[in-house]
Design a protein around this motif. Structure first.
Motif, PDB file in Angstrom:
ATOM      1  N   ALA A  27       0.801  -1.203   0.006  1.00 44.70           N
ATOM      2  CA  ALA A  27      -0.116   0.014   0.188  1.00 44.70           C
ATOM      3  C   ALA A  27       0.797   1.234   0.039  1.00 44.70           C
ATOM      4  O   ALA A  27       0.481   2.376  -0.779  1.00 44.70           O
ATOM      5  N   TYR A  28       2.201   1.107   0.848  1.00 39.98           N
ATOM      6  CA  TYR A  28       2.944   2.353   0.648  1.00 39.98           C
ATOM      7  C   TYR A  28       3.502   2.639  -0.746  1.00 39.98           C
ATOM      8  O   TYR A  28       3.698   3.650  -1.299  1.00 39.98           O
ATOM      9  N   ALA A  29       4.015   1.388  -1.061  1.00 39.80           N
ATOM     10  CA  ALA A  29       4.702   1.383  -2.185  1.00 39.80           C
ATOM     11  C   ALA A  29       3.808   1.959  -3.628  1.00 39.80           C
ATOM     12  O   ALA A  29       4.038   2.531  -4.428  1.00 39.80           O
ATOM     13  N   ALA A  30       2.440   1.496  -3.587  1.00 37.17           N
ATOM     14  CA  ALA A  30       1.629   2.016  -4.518  1.00 37.17           C
ATOM     15  C   ALA A  30       1.324   3.460  -4.295  1.00 37.17           C
ATOM     16  O   ALA A  30       0.728   4.195  -5.386  1.00 37.17           O
ATOM     17  N   ARG A  31       1.734   4.362  -3.066  1.00 38.44           N
ATOM     18  CA  ARG A  31       1.512   5.572  -3.152  1.00 38.44           C
ATOM     19  C   ARG A  31       2.884   6.280  -3.144  1.00 38.44           C
ATOM     20  O   ARG A  31       2.878   7.426  -2.784  1.00 38.44           O
ATOM     21  N   GLY A  32       3.762   5.667  -3.741  1.00 36.87           N
ATOM     22  CA  GLY A  32       5.314   6.261  -4.280  1.00 36.87           C
ATOM     23  C   GLY A  32       6.323   6.202  -3.278  1.00 36.87           C
ATOM     24  O   GLY A  32       7.193   6.658  -3.408  1.00 36.87           O
ATOM     25  N   ALA A  33       6.018   5.372  -1.970  1.00 35.46           N
ATOM     26  CA  ALA A  33       6.983   5.281  -1.038  1.00 35.46           C
ATOM     27  C   ALA A  33       7.942   4.084  -1.504  1.00 35.46           C
ATOM     28  O   ALA A  33       7.758   3.212  -2.068  1.00 35.46           O
ATOM     29  N   GLN A  34       9.404   4.350  -0.965  1.00 37.15           N
ATOM     30  CA  GLN A  34      10.289   3.260  -1.080  1.00 37.15           C
ATOM     31  C   GLN A  34      10.168   2.568   0.293  1.00 37.15           C
ATOM     32  O   GLN A  34      10.002   3.069   1.278  1.00 37.15           O
ATOM     33  N   VAL A  35      10.243   1.170   0.111  1.00 39.42           N
ATOM     34  CA  VAL A  35       9.809   0.387   1.445  1.00 39.42           C
ATOM     35  C   VAL A  35      10.863  -0.457   1.924  1.00 39.42           C
ATOM     36  O   VAL A  35      11.778  -1.017   0.956  1.00 39.42           O
ATOM     37  N   VAL A  36      11.038  -0.712   3.350  1.00 41.73           N
ATOM     38  CA  VAL A  36      12.090  -1.423   3.769  1.00 41.73           C
ATOM     39  C   VAL A  36      11.429  -2.577   4.277  1.00 41.73           C
ATOM     40  O   VAL A  36      10.377  -2.403   5.447  1.00 41.73           O
ATOM     41  N   ARG A  55       5.473  -3.774  -9.479  1.00 37.02           N
ATOM     42  CA  ARG A  55       4.542  -2.592  -9.621  1.00 37.02           C
ATOM     43  C   ARG A  55       5.202  -1.248  -9.731  1.00 37.02           C
ATOM     44  O   ARG A  55       4.506  -0.103  -9.782  1.00 37.02           O
ATOM     45  N   GLY A  56       6.354  -1.420 -10.029  1.00 35.40           N
ATOM     46  CA  GLY A  56       7.097  -0.009 -10.328  1.00 35.40           C
ATOM     47  C   GLY A  56       7.722   0.483  -9.151  1.00 35.40           C
ATOM     48  O   GLY A  56       8.236   1.492  -9.078  1.00 35.40           O
ATOM     49  N   GLY A  57       7.701  -0.174  -7.906  1.00 34.86           N
ATOM     50  CA  GLY A  57       8.301   0.478  -6.654  1.00 34.86           C
ATOM     51  C   GLY A  57       9.724   0.022  -6.487  1.00 34.86           C
ATOM     52  O   GLY A  57      10.297  -0.719  -7.251  1.00 34.86           O
ATOM     53  N   ARG A  58      10.140   0.420  -5.284  1.00 32.23           N
ATOM     54  CA  ARG A  58      11.730   0.109  -4.827  1.00 32.23           C
ATOM     55  C   ARG A  58      11.473  -0.424  -3.515  1.00 32.23           C
ATOM     56  O   ARG A  58      10.926   0.449  -2.543  1.00 32.23           O
ATOM     57  N   ALA A  59      12.126  -1.581  -3.163  1.00 30.19           N
ATOM     58  CA  ALA A  59      12.146  -2.420  -1.962  1.00 30.19           C
ATOM     59  C   ALA A  59      13.427  -2.830  -1.657  1.00 30.19           C
ATOM     60  O   ALA A  59      14.218  -3.172  -2.392  1.00 30.19           O
ATOM     61  N   LEU A  60      13.763  -2.862  -0.282  1.00 33.95           N
ATOM     62  CA  LEU A  60      14.897  -3.343   0.350  1.00 33.95           C
ATOM     63  C   LEU A  60      14.499  -4.507   1.219  1.00 33.95           C
ATOM     64  O   LEU A  60      13.609  -4.122   2.243  1.00 33.95           O
ATOM     65  N   ALA A  61      14.769  -5.760   1.066  1.00 34.66           N
ATOM     66  CA  ALA A  61      14.400  -6.845   1.975  1.00 34.66           C
ATOM     67  C   ALA A  61      15.388  -7.187   2.889  1.00 34.66           C
ATOM     68  O   ALA A  61      16.705  -7.290   2.485  1.00 34.66           O
ATOM     69  N   VAL A  62      15.236  -7.106   4.262  1.00 29.86           N
ATOM     70  CA  VAL A  62      16.405  -7.019   5.142  1.00 29.86           C
ATOM     71  C   VAL A  62      15.928  -8.500   6.231  1.00 29.86           C
ATOM     72  O   VAL A  62      14.861  -7.982   7.067  1.00 29.86           O
ATOM     73  N   ARG A  63      16.321  -9.728   6.163  1.00 31.35           N
ATOM     74  CA  ARG A  63      16.146 -10.679   7.417  1.00 31.35           C
ATOM     75  C   ARG A  63      16.369  -9.946   8.394  1.00 31.35           C
ATOM     76  O   ARG A  63      17.546  -9.592   8.747  1.00 31.35           O
ATOM     77  N   CYS A  64      15.333  -9.816   9.390  1.00 32.58           N
ATOM     78  CA  CYS A  64      15.478  -9.414  10.752  1.00 32.58           C
ATOM     79  C   CYS A  64      14.635 -10.130  11.806  1.00 32.58           C
ATOM     80  O   CYS A  64      13.691 -10.065  11.604  1.00 32.58           O
ATOM     81  N   ASP A  65      15.587 -10.513  12.819  1.00 34.40           N
ATOM     82  CA  ASP A  65      14.787 -10.869  14.118  1.00 34.40           C
ATOM     83  C   ASP A  65      14.545  -9.546  15.057  1.00 34.40           C
ATOM     84  O   ASP A  65      15.512  -9.457  15.445  1.00 34.40           O
ATOM     85  N   VAL A  66      13.589  -8.851  15.153  1.00 39.84           N
ATOM     86  CA  VAL A  66      13.291  -7.721  15.851  1.00 39.84           C
ATOM     87  C   VAL A  66      13.726  -7.993  17.392  1.00 39.84           C
ATOM     88  O   VAL A  66      13.813  -6.828  18.082  1.00 39.84           O
ATOM     89  N   THR A  67      13.772  -9.068  17.844  1.00 40.19           N
ATOM     90  CA  THR A  67      13.969  -9.564  19.320  1.00 40.19           C
ATOM     91  C   THR A  67      15.471  -9.457  19.503  1.00 40.19           C
ATOM     92  O   THR A  67      16.192  -9.494  20.658  1.00 40.19           O
ATOM     93  N   ARG A  68      16.161  -9.391  18.428  1.00 38.88           N
ATOM     94  CA  ARG A  68      17.976  -9.366  18.538  1.00 38.88           C
ATOM     95  C   ARG A  68      18.514  -8.195  18.097  1.00 38.88           C
ATOM     96  O   ARG A  68      18.152  -7.491  17.190  1.00 38.88           O
ATOM     97  N   GLU A  69      19.156  -7.579  19.290  1.00 33.63           N
ATOM     98  CA  GLU A  69      19.686  -6.074  18.996  1.00 33.63           C
ATOM     99  C   GLU A  69      20.430  -5.954  17.818  1.00 33.63           C
ATOM    100  O   GLU A  69      20.572  -4.678  17.254  1.00 33.63           O
ATOM    101  N   ASP A  70      21.386  -6.958  17.565  1.00 37.58           N
ATOM    102  CA  ASP A  70      22.353  -6.755  16.403  1.00 37.58           C
ATOM    103  C   ASP A  70      21.636  -6.814  15.134  1.00 37.58           C
ATOM    104  O   ASP A  70      21.785  -6.149  14.332  1.00 37.58           O
ATOM    105  N   ASP A  71      20.462  -7.811  14.978  1.00 41.66           N
ATOM    106  CA  ASP A  71      19.856  -7.563  13.578  1.00 41.66           C
ATOM    107  C   ASP A  71      19.171  -6.128  13.507  1.00 41.66           C
ATOM    108  O   ASP A  71      19.022  -5.785  12.365  1.00 41.66           O
ATOM    109  N   VAL A  72      18.641  -5.570  14.490  1.00 41.13           N
ATOM    110  CA  VAL A  72      17.862  -4.267  14.351  1.00 41.13           C
ATOM    111  C   VAL A  72      18.984  -3.346  14.084  1.00 41.13           C
ATOM    112  O   VAL A  72      18.543  -2.356  13.138  1.00 41.13           O
TER     113      VAL A  72
END
Length: 269
Positions: A27-36, A55-72
């Motif tokens: 939904a954000y990408a459809a409105r022009g945002a770049q998404v992480v 769909r013409g957007g730009r995305a960055l995929a980052v594997r992240c366990d949000v419970t891990r400080e180093d991942d964040v």
């Protein structure tokens, strides 16, 4: 793309591999945002990134366990490296818990709070320097639940974690207002996602089908992005969810009886 309201802005969504997170990224990408896109399931994240790019957007995929400080820390480092900053943080990653208070373990409750509350704090703290660089106008959107406004039987552990999110959101909103960073709260009701399949259960407990109509993840995402665009401080979703919050405010004792029926408890054989 549908519109360009968020053109040039960067939105980071946790729990983005499926459900509300995936739909919000699209939904954000459809409105022009770049998404992480951040989540633990890397292959699923890359699928979402491909959808955005198709769909013409730009995305960055980052594997992240949000419970891990180093991942964040790595997540925010890669966000800065790829896009130079951050405008919108959507704290969406979550974990459910079903069962009576006497039935779930302390380890289960701690796990739920780690994902739903402490990880949200961790990601927010790490993101604040990037958000401050884009203020005024930067946003933090915390995804809560109607259960954070009113507890139901057998969902107390999960609801408690979301109630903590609600209170934290209010405090953070006041703390950051002078800096031009808006803090929003979006509270979905029953939603059609994989969430119920992945949640934790007290031993011997499972939940039958809830007699309420579920909202689609896409509808939740549209409402979230609308709230982001308008700067709505609080959004409670689904008509039953709004009625539940209102009924609890006006007649909490009466709603206790209703709550027992809504929960539809069922102990597994």
């Amino acid at each position: 793309m549908a519109s360009a309201h968020f053109q040039g802005r960067v939105a980071l969504i946790t729990g983005a591999s499926s459900g509300i997170g995936r739909a919000t990224a699209l939904a954000y990408a459809a409105r022009g945002a770049q998404v992480v896109l951040a989540a633990r399931r890397e292959s699923a994240l890359r699928d979402v990134a491909r959808e955005v790019e198709a769909r013409g957007g730009r995305a960055l995929a980052v594997r992240c366990d949000v419970t891990r400080e180093d991942d964040v820390a790595r997540l925010l480092h890669e966000t800065r490296a790829a896009f130079g900053g951050l405008d919108v943080l959507v704290n969406n990653a979550g974990l459910g818990l079903y069962g009576p208070v006497e039935g779930f373990s302390e380890a289960q409750l701690r796990r739920v709070f780690e994902v739903n509350f402490f990880a949200l704090v961790r990601v927010t703290q790490a993101a604040l320097p990037l958000l401050r660089a884009r203020a005024p106008g930067a946003q933090i959107i915390n995804v809560s639940s109607v259960l954070g406004h009113r507890g139901l039987p057998l969902l107390g552990g999960y609801g408690a974690s979301k109630a903590a999110v609600n209170l934290l959101t209010e405090s953070l909103r006041a703390e950051l207002a002078a800096e031009g960073i808006r803090v929003l709260l979006v509270s979905p009701g029953l939603t059609e996602t994989e969430f119920r399949d992945a949640r934790l259960h007290a031993e011997g407990w499972r939940q039958d089908t809830i007699p309420l109509r579920a909202m689609s993840a896409e509808a939740v995402a549209q409402a979230l992005v609308h709230a982001s665009r308008r700067g709505h401080r609080q959004t409670v979703l689904t008509l039953p969810g709004r009625l539940m919050v209102l009924a609890n405010r006006l007649a909490p004792g009466l709603f206790d009886a209703v709550a027992r029926r809504i929960a539809n408890p069922a102990k597994a054989p």
